[in-house]
Design a protein around this motif. Structure first.
Motif, PDB file in Angstrom:
ATOM      1  N   HIS A 174      -7.200  -2.848   1.752  1.00  0.00           N
ATOM      2  CA  HIS A 174      -6.329  -2.565   2.900  1.00  0.00           C
ATOM      3  C   HIS A 174      -6.232  -1.060   3.130  1.00  0.00           C
ATOM      4  CE1 HIS A 174      -3.299  -3.718   5.809  1.00  0.00           C
ATOM      5  NE2 HIS A 174      -2.408  -2.908   5.268  1.00  0.00           N
ATOM      6  N   ALA A 175      -6.082  -0.309   2.053  1.00  0.00           N
ATOM      7  CA  ALA A 175      -6.010   1.148   2.161  1.00  0.00           C
ATOM      8  C   ALA A 175      -7.314   1.720   2.690  1.00  0.00           C
ATOM      9  CB  ALA A 175      -5.675   1.763   0.806  1.00  0.00           C
ATOM     10  N   ARG A 176      -8.430   1.139   2.269  1.00  0.00           N
ATOM     11  CA  ARG A 176      -9.731   1.606   2.758  1.00  0.00           C
ATOM     12  C   ARG A 176      -9.838   1.412   4.269  1.00  0.00           C
ATOM     13  NH1 ARG A 176     -14.446  -0.343   4.404  1.00  0.00           N
ATOM     14  NH2 ARG A 176     -16.352   0.835   3.960  1.00  0.00           N
TER      15      ARG A 176
ATOM     16  N   PHE B 271      -3.839   7.997  -0.252  1.00  0.00           N
ATOM     17  CA  PHE B 271      -3.816   6.857  -1.180  1.00  0.00           C
ATOM     18  C   PHE B 271      -4.882   7.000  -2.254  1.00  0.00           C
ATOM     19  CE2 PHE B 271      -5.413   2.825  -2.653  1.00  0.00           C
ATOM     20  CZ  PHE B 271      -4.283   2.089  -2.924  1.00  0.00           C
TER      21      PHE B 271
ATOM     22  N   PHE C 267       0.218   7.337   4.430  1.00  0.00           N
ATOM     23  CA  PHE C 267       0.736   6.730   3.204  1.00  0.00           C
ATOM     24  C   PHE C 267       1.857   7.632   2.685  1.00  0.00           C
ATOM     25  CE2 PHE C 267      -3.814   5.369   3.150  1.00  0.00           C
ATOM     26  CZ  PHE C 267      -3.583   4.016   3.345  1.00  0.00           C
TER      27      PHE C 267
ATOM     28  N   VAL D 197       0.833  -1.202   0.000  1.00  0.00           N
ATOM     29  CA  VAL D 197       0.000   0.000   0.000  1.00  0.00           C
ATOM     30  C   VAL D 197       0.871   1.258   0.000  1.00  0.00           C
ATOM     31  CG1 VAL D 197      -0.275   0.325   2.505  1.00  0.00           C
ATOM     32  CG2 VAL D 197      -2.171   0.847   0.982  1.00  0.00           C
ATOM     33  N   GLN D 198       2.040   1.179   0.617  1.00  0.00           N
ATOM     34  CA  GLN D 198       2.961   2.317   0.589  1.00  0.00           C
ATOM     35  C   GLN D 198       3.560   2.495  -0.810  1.00  0.00           C
ATOM     36  OE1 GLN D 198       3.158   4.414   2.979  1.00  0.00           O
ATOM     37  NE2 GLN D 198       2.115   3.221   4.562  1.00  0.00           N
TER      38      GLN D 198
ATOM     39  N   THR E 282      -7.417   1.326   6.410  1.00  0.00           N
ATOM     40  CA  THR E 282      -6.539   2.312   7.047  1.00  0.00           C
ATOM     41  C   THR E 282      -7.188   3.687   7.048  1.00  0.00           C
ATOM     42  OG1 THR E 282      -4.578   1.070   6.361  1.00  0.00           O
ATOM     43  CG2 THR E 282      -4.258   3.383   6.959  1.00  0.00           C
TER      44      THR E 282
ATOM     45  N   SER F 154       0.945   3.971  -3.150  1.00  0.00           N
ATOM     46  CA  SER F 154       0.644   5.388  -2.916  1.00  0.00           C
ATOM     47  C   SER F 154       1.640   6.306  -3.628  1.00  0.00           C
ATOM     48  CB  SER F 154       0.634   5.686  -1.410  1.00  0.00           C
ATOM     49  OG  SER F 154       1.941   5.722  -0.862  1.00  0.00           O
TER      50      SER F 154
END
Length: 216
Positions: A73-75, A117, A112, A29-30, A77, A33
């Protein structure tokens, strides 16, 4: 006497798989982004994370499967960092203003590496044909828009904003200003844009009859 049942055995292999999946997603996810969802590959992730390429492929099945997992996963977070902290504020205008504050902290603190993100994903995917990954990003953004709109509606119904307030327009303006702050903070390395965005949002709410004491 009825015997006490033994606890169900822990599936160690599944637990290890869940931990590995989390490690990969935390890293992916990083990367996404900054480099975009299209920049994700099993090979590049394996080179950076302590997981081999075949294990990553086994976890996600395909590049699209990996991308969808990263969006989800980003959602999660985003909800933890933006939505949950604002829930301590009363529904309506206080919650709306709290969401502006928590979104600002989320972007400003670089939860991020590439800033927001979903802002990055919008720019990457906005011109693409519909598909599962694009649809997942659109769905998340529609949920966010709807949440802002809902609390603007509640504010108007409670007399915290003018009764004729267009809640969809309020949500649009908030998103536009926060997005501009995120983008310019990255491009120009200018932290002051967050304060300017907050002032502009506050002014827009005051122009619609907001009580200044609710925008402390």
């Amino acid at each position: 006497m009825t015997p006490i049942p033994e606890p169900a055995p822990t599936d160690g292999r599944r637990a290890r798989g869940d931990r590995t999946r989390r490690v990969v997603l935390d890293h992916a996810v990083q990367v996404a982004s900054v480099d975009g969802l299209g920049g994700l590959t099993f090979g590049t992730l394996a080179a950076a994370a302590p997981v081999n390429k075949s294990a990553i492929a086994g976890l996600f099945g395909s590049k699209e499967g990996l991308q969808l997992a990263v969006v989800d996963h980003a959602r999660g977070t985003f909800v933890d960092e933006v939505v949950v902290p604002a829930r301590s504020a009363e529904p309506g205008l206080p919650r709306l203003w709290a969401l502006v504050g928590s979104w600002t902290v989320y972007s400003r603190s670089r939860v991020f590496a590439g800033g927001c993100f979903f802002r990055a994903a919008e720019v990457e995917l906005d011109g693409r044909a519909p598909g599962p990954v694009r649809d997942a990003v659109v769905e998340t953004q529609e949920q966010w828009d709807g949440y802002l709109t809902h609390h603007a509606d509640l504010a108007a119904a409670a007399g915290q904003l003018e009764a004729e307030t267009d809640a969809v327009q309020v949500a649009f303006e908030i998103n536009a200003l926060l997005g501009a702050a995120n983008d310019r903070s990255l491009l120009f390395a200018d932290d002051g844009v967050y304060a300017r965005a907050s002032r502009a949002i506050r002014a827009a709410l005051l122009a619609r009859g907001a009580d200044p004491t609710l925008l402390a």
